[in-house]
Design a protein around this motif. Sequence first.
Motif, PDB file in Angstrom:
ATOM      1  N   UNK A 539       0.655  -1.179  -0.045  1.00  0.00           N
ATOM      2  CA  UNK A 539      -0.025  -0.088   0.126  1.00  0.00           C
ATOM      3  C   UNK A 539       0.773   1.401  -0.059  1.00  0.00           C
ATOM      4  N   UNK A 540       2.253   1.184   0.291  1.00  0.00           N
ATOM      5  CA  UNK A 540       2.906   2.315   0.718  1.00  0.00           C
ATOM      6  C   UNK A 540       4.012   2.706  -0.897  1.00  0.00           C
ATOM      7  N   UNK A 541       3.313   1.650  -1.706  1.00  0.00           N
ATOM      8  CA  UNK A 541       4.196   1.955  -3.083  1.00  0.00           C
ATOM      9  C   UNK A 541       3.442   2.749  -3.837  1.00  0.00           C
ATOM     10  N   UNK A 542       4.024   3.895  -4.468  1.00  0.00           N
ATOM     11  CA  UNK A 542       3.298   4.712  -5.098  1.00  0.00           C
ATOM     12  C   UNK A 542       3.365   4.777  -6.754  1.00  0.00           C
ATOM     13  N   UNK A 543       4.455   4.139  -7.517  1.00  0.00           N
ATOM     14  CA  UNK A 543       5.008   3.966  -8.783  1.00  0.00           C
ATOM     15  C   UNK A 543       4.851   2.423  -8.887  1.00  0.00           C
ATOM     16  N   UNK A 544       3.670   1.756  -9.492  1.00  0.00           N
ATOM     17  CA  UNK A 544       3.949   0.625 -10.218  1.00  0.00           C
ATOM     18  C   UNK A 544       4.123   0.364 -11.527  1.00  0.00           C
ATOM     19  N   UNK A 545       5.214  -0.575 -11.873  1.00  0.00           N
ATOM     20  CA  UNK A 545       5.471  -0.650 -13.154  1.00  0.00           C
ATOM     21  C   UNK A 545       4.957  -2.163 -13.504  1.00  0.00           C
ATOM     22  N   UNK A 546       4.398  -2.854 -14.558  1.00  0.00           N
ATOM     23  CA  UNK A 546       3.683  -3.910 -14.707  1.00  0.00           C
ATOM     24  C   UNK A 546       4.286  -4.222 -15.913  1.00  0.00           C
ATOM     25  N   UNK A 556      -4.487  -9.042 -10.842  1.00  0.00           N
ATOM     26  CA  UNK A 556      -5.508  -8.410 -10.023  1.00  0.00           C
ATOM     27  C   UNK A 556      -4.732  -7.866  -8.949  1.00  0.00           C
ATOM     28  N   UNK A 557      -3.599  -8.117  -8.365  1.00  0.00           N
ATOM     29  CA  UNK A 557      -3.069  -7.765  -7.231  1.00  0.00           C
ATOM     30  C   UNK A 557      -2.567  -6.191  -7.229  1.00  0.00           C
ATOM     31  N   UNK A 558      -1.878  -5.975  -8.551  1.00  0.00           N
ATOM     32  CA  UNK A 558      -1.162  -4.786  -8.741  1.00  0.00           C
ATOM     33  C   UNK A 558      -2.067  -3.366  -8.835  1.00  0.00           C
ATOM     34  N   UNK A 559      -3.403  -3.780  -9.008  1.00  0.00           N
ATOM     35  CA  UNK A 559      -4.244  -2.651  -8.682  1.00  0.00           C
ATOM     36  C   UNK A 559      -4.219  -1.446  -9.911  1.00  0.00           C
ATOM     37  N   UNK A 560      -3.907  -2.011 -11.135  1.00  0.00           N
ATOM     38  CA  UNK A 560      -4.072  -1.116 -12.240  1.00  0.00           C
ATOM     39  C   UNK A 560      -5.489  -1.031 -12.791  1.00  0.00           C
ATOM     40  N   UNK A 562      -8.599  -1.118 -14.903  1.00  0.00           N
ATOM     41  CA  UNK A 562      -9.284  -1.833 -15.740  1.00  0.00           C
ATOM     42  C   UNK A 562      -8.964  -2.008 -17.252  1.00  0.00           C
ATOM     43  N   UNK A 563      -8.986  -0.746 -17.835  1.00  0.00           N
ATOM     44  CA  UNK A 563      -8.730  -0.225 -19.034  1.00  0.00           C
ATOM     45  C   UNK A 563      -7.152  -0.984 -19.541  1.00  0.00           C
ATOM     46  N   UNK A 564      -6.266  -0.944 -18.673  1.00  0.00           N
ATOM     47  CA  UNK A 564      -4.952  -1.525 -18.811  1.00  0.00           C
ATOM     48  C   UNK A 564      -4.686  -2.913 -18.286  1.00  0.00           C
ATOM     49  N   UNK A 565      -5.450  -3.200 -17.563  1.00  0.00           N
ATOM     50  CA  UNK A 565      -5.612  -4.708 -16.781  1.00  0.00           C
ATOM     51  C   UNK A 565      -5.389  -5.749 -18.144  1.00  0.00           C
ATOM     52  N   UNK A 566      -6.536  -5.408 -18.902  1.00  0.00           N
ATOM     53  CA  UNK A 566      -6.324  -6.578 -20.084  1.00  0.00           C
ATOM     54  C   UNK A 566      -5.420  -6.765 -20.741  1.00  0.00           C
ATOM     55  N   UNK A 567      -4.504  -5.809 -21.002  1.00  0.00           N
ATOM     56  CA  UNK A 567      -3.540  -5.828 -21.855  1.00  0.00           C
ATOM     57  C   UNK A 567      -2.360  -6.618 -21.427  1.00  0.00           C
ATOM     58  N   UNK A 568      -2.252  -6.721 -20.232  1.00  0.00           N
ATOM     59  CA  UNK A 568      -0.986  -7.037 -19.330  1.00  0.00           C
ATOM     60  C   UNK A 568      -0.622  -8.667 -19.929  1.00  0.00           C
ATOM     61  N   UNK A 569      -1.646  -9.505 -20.014  1.00  0.00           N
ATOM     62  CA  UNK A 569      -1.126 -10.910 -20.421  1.00  0.00           C
ATOM     63  C   UNK A 569      -0.545 -10.999 -22.038  1.00  0.00           C
ATOM     64  N   UNK A 570      -0.919  -9.797 -22.543  1.00  0.00           N
ATOM     65  CA  UNK A 570      -0.628  -9.897 -23.934  1.00  0.00           C
ATOM     66  C   UNK A 570       0.725  -9.086 -24.404  1.00  0.00           C
ATOM     67  N   UNK A 571       1.104  -8.432 -23.364  1.00  0.00           N
ATOM     68  CA  UNK A 571       2.399  -7.511 -23.855  1.00  0.00           C
ATOM     69  C   UNK A 571       3.536  -8.332 -24.207  1.00  0.00           C
TER      70      UNK A 571
END
Length: 602
Positions: A539-546, A556-560, A562-571
Motif C-alpha cells: 500500500x505504500x508503493x506509489x509507482x507500479x510498473x507492470x 489483480x493484485x497490482x491494482x492497475x 481495468x482499461x490497462x489490466x486486460x493488456x498485461x497478459x498480451x504484452x
Amino acid sequence: MSDQDLGDFSPSGTASDRPADAGDGVDDEADDEDGFERPDLDTAGGGDGIGMLAVSQGLRISEEEGETTIRAYVTAENRSDIRIGKYVLADYPGPESLFCRIKGLEYAQRFHGDDANEIHARRAMRSDGIEEDDYRFLADLDPLAVLYPDDGDLKRRMPDRVPKPETVVEEATETEQIKTGLKIPEDGVFLGHLSVGGEKVRTAASPPTIDYRVKDDYRDGDPLAFRHTLIAGGTGSGKTHTSKNVLRQYLHEERRYEMADGAERRMAVVQFDPQDEYAQMHDDNPDATREHARRWEAEGLAHGGHDDTVAFVPKVGDATYAASHHHAEQRAFTVPFSMVRSRPWLVASSDLNDNQYSALTLLLKRFFRQYGNEGTYEEFTSFLDDPALKEELDESGRVHEATYEAVMRRVLGMPSGVFDQDAPPITDLVHEFVRPGGLSVVPTYHVNDTRATETVVLALASLLVDQKLSNDPDFDRIKETPLLVGMDEAHNFLADADSVQARNVIGKFTDAAKQGRKERLGLFLITQDPQDIADPVFKQVNTTVVLNLGDEDAIKSVNIPSTLEGKVPYMEKGQMVVYSPDNSEPVEIVGLPTCLTRHGRD
C-alpha cells in the motif's frame, strides 16, 4: 438462382433503392441514373482531423462515472489508422481543447437492413473489401483533461465543459499537448517511451518519441524514488533489463538529493540480487553502438557501465562465488551474530509463536549481557544447552520447559555457516557498503540454502532500515546518505504470514516505507509474484510498473485500472503499464530495447 444472379445484389440495396438523402453513402465518382449530382467526398468539408463529434447517441460530460458520452464519427480514409488507446483533441470555441483517449471502436450500419444472410455472405467472400462509405465507424472517447494556455504555458484541468457538436477531432501530435494531457513530467528519471499497443507514440518533434519520466525533484513534493517503486513481471518479460536501466538513472553523476542537514548528495543504491545479474552494471554493454550512445545522450540518459559498482559477497559456510560474467570489485563479508541482539527473528530457522518469541528475546538478552557483542552463534548454542538454565527458567515460570525446547530446536536448526564466518563483518564495512553515487550489489545465487539467503538479505536490509529510522544511529553514513534499497524476488522476503518473525519484518519495512520521504529512503521492489508481497508494504508503493504477467491473481493484485489490466497478459518483452497517481495518468510505455549496461551472460 445462379452465382451470376447473386452478384447483381448489393448488401445495402441498389442506388435506386436508397433514400435520396443518403449523403456520403453513394458513389462519389459519377452522377446516378436519376440525374442527382453526387458530392465529391474528397473535397467536401475539408479539414485535417480524423472525423467529428457526433450527437446521435448523446454528447455529454458528467461527474458520475459511466455517464459521460462522447463519440466521434471517423471518416473512411482515417479508419485503418485508428487504434484503441490513441490520444485525440477536440477544440472548444476559444483557446481550450478537450484531450481524450480512444477507449472503444465500432462499426455500425448506415442503412437499415439485414446483412446476416446467404446473399451478403457469398458476395463478401468474392469481394476484395467493403465499401467503407456504407458503414459508420464510431470511436468512443474518454475525456482526460481540458488543455488551456496560461502565461505562455500549457496547463490542464479536469474536464468541465462539453464540446460543441460537429467539432473536428484531431489526433494529438504535439509532445507538449500529450505530456500535459497525461500529466507526464517534463524532467525526471526515465522509464521508457509512451506507446499504444506496443507501438511508440510519434510526434512531429525531434526526437519524435515521447519520453516518460518519474518526478525526481522537490518542486512538486518529494522525489518519487522515496515513495517507492514496484516492478512486476513474469519470467522473460524484461523486468531485470528494465530495472537495470532505471537504477542506472538514479546513479547519474549529476543527480543530487537534499538531505536534512541541507547538503545535496548523490544516491547510494544497495541491490539484493538472488540471480547474480546486477553486478554486471559495472560493465559497458558490448551490444551498444555509437548510434545507441548518441540517442541516449540526446535524451539525457546515463548509460554505460557504472564504475563505482562493488559486489559484496556473503561468506556462508563452504559456498564459493564465481564471477566471470562481470568485472566489478568483490568484497567478502559475514553477518556477525551481534546483529541478532536487536533482531531476534534472524536466529530462528522456522516460525515462532508469541510465547516462543518472547522466550528467545529473553534468552538473547541474558546471553549478550554475559558475553557482550563479541558473543558468537556457536557460543549461544552452547549457552542454550544448559539444563540448569532451562530448569531455572521453568521453575520461575518465566519460560516453560516445552517452550524452551522449541526455541532451542529452532536455533539449532539454523543453516550452518550463516554467522561469524572468516570475513570482515558487514558492520565494519558500512562506510564502503553505503556510498553516495555507489552501487553495492549483494549476490546470493551461490548460497544454496533458502533460509540462509533469507537471513543474509533481511539482516542487511534491516540494518539499513533501522539506521535510517533511528534518532540516534550507530552509522551516520547511512543516516546522512540518500538511499535506494533494491530487492529482487521481493516476494520471498516481504511475504505476509502469521508468524512473529514475519510480523516483525513486515512492520519494520512498513515503517520504512511510511517514513521514506522524510528519511530519504526508497524501496525498489522487483517481483514476479506481486500478490505475495504483504499488503501493508504494498500500500505504500506509489509507482507500479507492470510488464507481462500471465497469472490472474498477480494481475489483480497490482491494482492497475481495468482499461490497462486486460493488456498485461498480451504484452511483449519490454512493454509495460505504469500506474503512478502522483506522477501521471495511467499509461502504457515501452522500454529501451538495448540495455544501458551489460546484461546477460553471453
